[in-house]
Design an enzyme around this catalytic site. Structure first.
Site, mmCIF file in Angstrom:
data_model
loop_
_atom_site.group_PDB
_atom_site.id
_atom_site.type_symbol
_atom_site.label_atom_id
_atom_site.label_comp_id
_atom_site.label_asym_id
_atom_site.label_seq_id
_atom_site.Cartn_x
_atom_site.Cartn_y
_atom_site.Cartn_z
ATOM 1 N N ASN A 1 39.708 -11.031 6.458
ATOM 2 C CA ASN A 1 40.152 -9.341 6.373
ATOM 3 C C ASN A 1 40.653 -9.122 8.088
ATOM 4 O O ASN A 1 40.413 -9.938 8.883
ATOM 5 C CB ASN A 1 39.123 -8.528 6.309
ATOM 6 C CG ASN A 1 38.299 -8.636 4.812
ATOM 7 O OD1 ASN A 1 37.702 -9.543 4.578
ATOM 8 N ND2 ASN A 1 38.750 -7.663 4.103
ATOM 9 N N HIS B 1 43.949 -8.260 4.419
ATOM 10 C CA HIS B 1 43.413 -9.467 4.866
ATOM 11 C C HIS B 1 44.711 -10.077 5.787
ATOM 12 O O HIS B 1 45.767 -9.827 5.574
ATOM 13 C CB HIS B 1 43.352 -10.482 3.523
ATOM 14 C CG HIS B 1 42.077 -10.352 2.909
ATOM 15 N ND1 HIS B 1 40.926 -10.999 2.933
ATOM 16 C CD2 HIS B 1 41.639 -9.338 1.925
ATOM 17 C CE1 HIS B 1 39.805 -10.377 2.341
ATOM 18 N NE2 HIS B 1 40.253 -9.366 1.683
ATOM 19 N N ARG C 1 29.745 -8.678 3.105
ATOM 20 C CA ARG C 1 30.013 -9.016 1.734
ATOM 21 C C ARG C 1 31.594 -9.665 1.722
ATOM 22 O O ARG C 1 31.429 -10.938 1.549
ATOM 23 C CB ARG C 1 30.383 -7.848 0.912
ATOM 24 C CG ARG C 1 30.270 -7.882 -0.501
ATOM 25 C CD ARG C 1 31.585 -8.590 -1.400
ATOM 26 N NE ARG C 1 32.755 -7.492 -0.761
ATOM 27 C CZ ARG C 1 33.985 -7.828 -1.111
ATOM 28 N NH1 ARG C 1 34.297 -9.012 -1.490
ATOM 29 N NH2 ARG C 1 34.799 -6.864 -0.791
ATOM 30 N N ASP C 2 32.516 -9.045 2.201
ATOM 31 C CA ASP C 2 33.808 -9.895 1.974
ATOM 32 C C ASP C 2 33.883 -10.938 2.878
ATOM 33 O O ASP C 2 34.499 -11.882 2.812
ATOM 34 C CB ASP C 2 35.089 -8.702 2.094
ATOM 35 C CG ASP C 2 36.083 -9.193 1.536
ATOM 36 O OD1 ASP C 2 36.406 -10.399 0.913
ATOM 37 O OD2 ASP C 2 37.120 -8.421 1.480
ATOM 38 N N CYS D 1 38.455 -14.689 -0.415
ATOM 39 C CA CYS D 1 37.933 -14.497 -1.904
ATOM 40 C C CYS D 1 38.021 -15.916 -2.502
ATOM 41 O O CYS D 1 38.894 -16.824 -2.545
ATOM 42 C CB CYS D 1 39.125 -13.626 -2.685
ATOM 43 S SG CYS D 1 38.582 -13.376 -4.064
ATOM 44 N N HIS E 1 43.005 -1.928 2.471
ATOM 45 C CA HIS E 1 42.054 -3.262 2.808
ATOM 46 C C HIS E 1 42.973 -4.432 2.911
ATOM 47 O O HIS E 1 43.569 -4.992 2.054
ATOM 48 C CB HIS E 1 41.520 -3.307 1.481
ATOM 49 C CG HIS E 1 40.423 -4.562 1.457
ATOM 50 N ND1 HIS E 1 38.969 -4.451 1.336
ATOM 51 C CD2 HIS E 1 40.626 -5.963 1.042
ATOM 52 C CE1 HIS E 1 38.651 -5.672 1.266
ATOM 53 N NE2 HIS E 1 39.551 -6.469 0.981
HETATM 54 P P1 HMG Z 1 30.683 -14.318 -17.051
HETATM 55 O O1 HMG Z 1 30.352 -15.655 -16.990
HETATM 56 O O2 HMG Z 1 31.824 -13.854 -17.771
HETATM 57 O O3 HMG Z 1 29.496 -13.415 -17.470
HETATM 58 O O4 HMG Z 1 30.860 -13.922 -15.520
HETATM 59 P P2 HMG Z 1 28.734 -13.102 -18.704
HETATM 60 O O5 HMG Z 1 28.845 -11.440 -18.988
HETATM 61 O O6 HMG Z 1 29.361 -13.774 -19.797
HETATM 62 O O7 HMG Z 1 27.354 -13.645 -18.717
HETATM 63 C C1 HMG Z 1 26.886 -14.794 -18.512
HETATM 64 C C2 HMG Z 1 25.554 -14.823 -17.887
HETATM 65 O O8 HMG Z 1 25.632 -14.627 -16.581
HETATM 66 C C3 HMG Z 1 24.491 -14.219 -18.443
HETATM 67 O O9 HMG Z 1 23.177 -14.927 -18.289
HETATM 68 C C4 HMG Z 1 24.434 -12.839 -17.685
HETATM 69 O O10 HMG Z 1 23.143 -12.439 -17.985
HETATM 70 C C5 HMG Z 1 24.528 -13.278 -16.147
HETATM 71 P P3 HMG Z 1 22.592 -15.942 -19.535
HETATM 72 O O11 HMG Z 1 22.340 -14.847 -20.391
HETATM 73 O O12 HMG Z 1 23.786 -16.915 -19.691
HETATM 74 O O13 HMG Z 1 21.488 -16.276 -18.799
HETATM 75 N N1 HMG Z 1 25.330 -12.211 -15.506
HETATM 76 C C6 HMG Z 1 24.662 -12.030 -14.161
HETATM 77 N N2 HMG Z 1 23.811 -12.507 -13.470
HETATM 78 C C7 HMG Z 1 23.376 -12.030 -12.273
HETATM 79 N N3 HMG Z 1 24.270 -10.974 -11.806
HETATM 80 C C8 HMG Z 1 25.358 -10.316 -12.572
HETATM 81 C C9 HMG Z 1 25.583 -10.942 -13.916
HETATM 82 N N4 HMG Z 1 26.561 -10.674 -14.851
HETATM 83 C C10 HMG Z 1 26.364 -11.558 -15.646
HETATM 84 N N5 HMG Z 1 26.099 -9.239 -12.206
HETATM 85 C C11 HMG Z 1 30.749 -12.182 -13.845
HETATM 86 C C12 HMG Z 1 31.278 -12.549 -15.303
HETATM 87 C C13 HMG Z 1 31.616 -10.652 -13.576
HETATM 88 C C14 HMG Z 1 29.398 -11.953 -13.859
HETATM 89 C C15 HMG Z 1 31.433 -13.346 -12.840
HETATM 90 O O14 HMG Z 1 32.859 -13.381 -12.955
HETATM 91 C C16 HMG Z 1 31.093 -12.750 -11.334
HETATM 92 O O15 HMG Z 1 30.062 -12.764 -10.852
HETATM 93 N N6 HMG Z 1 32.314 -12.665 -10.691
HETATM 94 C C17 HMG Z 1 32.335 -12.304 -9.423
HETATM 95 C C18 HMG Z 1 33.737 -12.740 -8.480
HETATM 96 C C19 HMG Z 1 33.432 -12.229 -7.005
HETATM 97 O O16 HMG Z 1 32.343 -11.954 -6.645
HETATM 98 N N7 HMG Z 1 34.553 -12.285 -6.520
HETATM 99 C C20 HMG Z 1 34.682 -11.847 -5.159
HETATM 100 C C21 HMG Z 1 34.635 -10.473 -4.837
HETATM 101 S S1 HMG Z 1 36.249 -9.492 -5.232
HETATM 102 C C22 HMG Z 1 37.060 -9.657 -3.880
HETATM 103 O O17 HMG Z 1 36.788 -10.265 -2.897
HETATM 104 C C23 HMG Z 1 38.321 -8.651 -3.479
HETATM 105 C C24 HMG Z 1 37.988 -7.563 -2.642
HETATM 106 O O18 HMG Z 1 37.626 -7.918 -1.577
HETATM 107 C C25 HMG Z 1 39.293 -6.684 -2.621
HETATM 108 C C26 HMG Z 1 40.538 -7.681 -2.109
HETATM 109 O O19 HMG Z 1 40.560 -8.293 -1.149
HETATM 110 O O20 HMG Z 1 41.611 -7.551 -2.657
HETATM 111 C C27 HMG Z 1 37.051 -6.553 -3.193
HETATM 112 MG MG MG Z 2 38.963 -8.356 0.247
#
Ligand code: HMG
Ligand code: MG
Length: 306
Positions: free
Chosen positions: A254, A214, A20-21, A245, A212
């Site tokens: 990471n 990086h 994933r990450d 990210c 965690h």
């Molecule tokens: P948004 O645009 O604000 O979503 O995104 P919304 O709630 O306004 O919905 C808009 C549309 O998206 C709708 O569809 C929803 O159904 C759809 P429409 O009605 O327009 O057809 N939708 C989805 N579709 C599929 N799967 C879903 C989903 N949710 C809504 N889950 C949202 C908000 C959270 C979805 C978006 O910002 C997003 O997907 N963000 C993901 C960001 C991400 O993955 N970042 C990387 C991971 S975090 C990380 O790496 C850090 C970590 O490793 C720790 C560290 O290192 O610190 C964990």
């Molecule tokens: Mg991370």
């Protein structure tokens, strides 16, 4: 460093986050079968907790668009927890429909990062996660938590450890069995790790906190060494050192699982994970990438003469 750890303190719990990450930031298409071979290889190596994908919006993170296919092709092993990252109820429903029984929720200590990453304030994200956690507990699904930007935010700068307490507490209140503390942009050094552990360790049991790191500034292994010395026993890592990210451009991979295992093995700790098999799994995946794997130990291991 003091002497070798006592037998009761030797066990280290590694959560592999490479599928994933590690992969979420790659910009070539990696076929689902290659992701599955990577996951299965890591489990063969002895990994017992692994984050295999995320059910986020495919437009936001295209590399995770095949989350359903990853679950459909998964050959589950008993005793292994297969986690998926979910950002909201929609993501949770997708994960459940795919057969997922352990989810990770993710928010941050910085408002600016939370807005960029999941388009919500910290409060809004925790409201959303309260709804997810309620469903998960009713379904018997395990819930893990992440706090990003524990040390610094790419938009807001340095973060004080005291500013992290509240969000960690709220994730535990939602029933998270452990909370992972993200050095999202890889800027922490051992002295900052000590400060974070002093502050958070005074409030929460160390065995429910996960580190965690990086490795952007090359300090991840030093930070792990400092953490184990301070009593932390849970770490996230990514095979090959992949990672980053999409919403923190300054983040690189990471801490590599290979680097983590090499260090911990030499310090006298036990992870139950075989480094040769991790190297082979990362090697198989690397054939699908457009760049070499970042892990120093990975390279050294393949060319080793002793
Ligand atoms: P948004 O645009 O604000 O979503 O995104 P919304 O709630 O306004 O919905 C808009 C549309 O998206 C709708 O569809 C929803 O159904 C759809 P429409 O009605 O327009 O057809 N939708 C989805 N579709 C599929 N799967 C879903 C989903 N949710 C809504 N889950 C949202 C908000 C959270 C979805 C978006 O910002 C997003 O997907 N963000 C993901 C960001 C991400 O993955 N970042 C990387 C991971 S975090 C990380 O790496 C850090 C970590 O490793 C720790 C560290 O290192 O610190 C964990
Ligand atoms: Mg991370």
């Amino acid at each position: 460093m003091s002497g070798p750890p006592a037998p009761a303190e030797r066990a280290i719990h590694v959560t592999e986050v490479g599928p994933r990450d590690g992969l979420q930031n790659e910009n070539v298409v990696i076929p689902t079968h290659a992701k599955l071979a990577f996951i299965h290889g890591l489990v063969d190596a002895g990994v017992r907790q692994i984050e295999i994908t995320s059910f986020v919006h495919p437009r936001w993170v295209p590399m995770m668009a095949d989350a359903e296919e990853v679950f459909a092709g998964l050959e589950r092993r008993p005793g292994v927890r297969y986690l998926a990252l979910v950002p909201n109820v929609r993501g949770y429903e997708r994960a459940r429909a795919a057969g997922c029984d352990a989810v990770a929720l993710f928010t941050a200590a910085s408002e600016a990062f939370t807005k960029m990453n999941i388009n919500a304030t910290i409060d809004e994200s925790l409201e959303t996660f309260a709804a997810v956690a309620k469903r998960a507990h009713a379904d018997g699904v395990a819930v893990r938590g992440y706090v990003s930007t524990v040390y610094a935010c790419p938009f807001a700068g340095a973060i004080a450890p005291e500013a992290v307490i509240d969000v960690v507490e709220r994730l535990f209140d939602l029933g998270c069995y452990e909370v992972s503390l993200g050095d999202t942009i890889g800027v922490a050094t051992p002295s900052e790790v000590r400060r974070v552990v002093d502050v958070l360790g005074a409030r929460f049991p160390l065995d429910r906190l996960v580190m965690h790191f990086h490795d952007t500034w090359g300090m991840a292994v030093a930070n792990v060494a400092q953490s184990v010395e301070l009593g932390l026993r849970r770490f996230d890592s990514s095979a090959g050192g992949l990672g980053g990210c999409p919403y923190a451009r300054s983040a690189t991979g990471n801490v590599a699982t290979e680097d983590l295992l090499y260090l911990l093995d030499h310090l006298g700790y036990e992870t139950g994970i075989d480094i040769d098999t991790v190297v082979a799994a990362a090697e198989g995946l690397a054939r699908h990438l457009a760049h070499p794997l970042p892990s120093r130990v990975h390279k050294a291991w393949k060319g080793r003469v002793i």
